[in-house]
Design an enzyme around this catalytic site. Structure first.
Site, mmCIF file in Angstrom:
data_model
loop_
_atom_site.group_PDB
_atom_site.id
_atom_site.type_symbol
_atom_site.label_atom_id
_atom_site.label_comp_id
_atom_site.label_asym_id
_atom_site.label_seq_id
_atom_site.Cartn_x
_atom_site.Cartn_y
_atom_site.Cartn_z
ATOM 1 N N TYR A 41 -1.169 14.724 0.492
ATOM 2 C CA TYR A 41 -1.178 16.116 0.072
ATOM 3 C C TYR A 41 -2.531 16.486 -0.512
ATOM 4 C CZ TYR A 41 -0.844 14.949 -4.934
ATOM 5 O OH TYR A 41 -1.111 14.489 -6.200
ATOM 6 N N LEU A 57 -8.343 7.902 -7.784
ATOM 7 C CA LEU A 57 -8.483 8.954 -6.790
ATOM 8 C C LEU A 57 -9.919 9.443 -6.768
ATOM 9 C CD1 LEU A 57 -6.930 10.803 -4.795
ATOM 10 C CD2 LEU A 57 -6.802 12.459 -6.664
ATOM 11 N N LYS A 60 -4.479 9.939 -1.344
ATOM 12 C CA LYS A 60 -3.709 10.951 -2.081
ATOM 13 C C LYS A 60 -2.319 11.109 -1.458
ATOM 14 C CE LYS A 60 -4.374 15.445 -4.332
ATOM 15 N NZ LYS A 60 -4.421 14.934 -5.727
ATOM 16 N N GLU A 75 -7.345 6.307 -14.935
ATOM 17 C CA GLU A 75 -7.372 7.770 -14.858
ATOM 18 C C GLU A 75 -6.153 8.325 -15.562
ATOM 19 O OE1 GLU A 75 -7.488 8.767 -10.696
ATOM 20 O OE2 GLU A 75 -6.019 7.243 -10.186
#
Length: 286
Positions: free
Chosen positions: A33, A206, A150, A182
């Site tokens: 996504y 990411l 992702k 993260e």
């Protein structure tokens, strides 16, 4: 009036949107996504999101069903049909519907499923949280090892977000092997001695589109950037901390596990980066 959403080439009222129960995005989280922000009716950093979409699809050996121009036309149509001034567009591409559930991938010719919808967020760039700053707690990072893709398998980040909220915090920072990776849905940074420090790119985090833009703008503004991991203790001793994401832009962090960062208020580096990021994104929005 209900939202108009996109499903495999059709624009439909959201209550009429349907996909198969056998779609691999539903039964296997076999999908990727992207989320693109909209400011003043225009798309923010759209090209960067398409590049990452293609990278994620390639990593999972999922075909990319639409051209860049087709994605752009679809996003603009959704903005127009839903009268979005400020907000976000969510796009998801799955491996498709093989007609039954199986761990093995379906034949390559199985059509991918493409869905997209808007979320209206008036005043998205004028967030009160940016003037106050977030509080975060730290939790073990228990996600899979390919966080650079992702995918839609977001259960653990959701659990971490809820654990943070249960503790009265805004978000969680995830920790692995003694270093912060993260946030639940954002890249993380600290500032120490006028140097911006953020974890280097790898499979562990990411590859944030906002991250890339913010670091580029920081360097253009003659700010020092160091890409390396840092500990929770180092973060608590920092002068500033902040996160970046497509929807939060640049968001100051003022407390980590109850310890105030710097003066306990948003710092000048995060404020300046938020300002120059939003100015630049509005300038180049399409």
């Amino acid at each position: 009036m209900s939202r108009i959403v996109y499903v495999n080439g059709d624009y439909l009222p959201e209550e009429d949107a349907k996909i198969s129960i056998f779609d691999r995005g539903f039964v296997m989280a076999d999908s990727v996504y992207e989320v693109v922000s909209v400011l003043d009716g225009k798309l923010i950093d759209f090209d960067g999101h398409l590049v990452r979409l293609s990278r994620s699809l390639d990593a999972l050996e999922i075909g990319n069903p639409l051209s860049d121009d087709a994605y752009l036309a679809m996003f603009r149509e959704l903005v127009s049909r839903n009268d979005i001034t400020d907000g976000m567009i969510y796009l998801q591409v799955t491996r498709g519907n093989p007609g039954d559930r199986d761990f093995a991938y379906p034949p390559a010719e199985t059509p991918q499923t493409v869905v997209a919808f808007t979320q209206s967020k008036p005043g998205l760039a004028d967030s009160p949280a940016a003037r106050k700053g977030w509080s975060v707690v730290t939790l073990p990072d228990q996600r899979w090892g390919r966080r650079d893709i992702k995918t839609t398998q977001l259960l653990y980040p959701s659990m971490a977000k809820m654990a943070a909220k249960a503790k009265g915090a805004d978000d969680a920072w995830l920790v692995e092997d003694g270093k912060v990776t993260e946030g639940t849905s954002n890249n993380v940074y600290i500032v120490k001695g006028n140097k911006i420090i953020t974890r280097e790119l790898s499979h562990d985090i990411l590859h944030g589109i906002t991250r890339a833009a913010v670091l580029r703008l920081a360097k253009e503004a003659q700010m020092q950037v160091e890409e390396r991991g840092f500990t929770v203790e180092e973060a608590q001793d920092a002068d500033e901390a902040f996160v970046t994401s497509a929807s939060a832009f640049v968001m100051p962090v003022t407390e980590i596990d109850g310890a105030k960062i710097g003066a306990g208020t948003p710092g000048k580096t995060a404020a300046r980066l938020r300002e120059i990021y939003l100015d630049e994104m509005r300038r180049i929005a399409i």
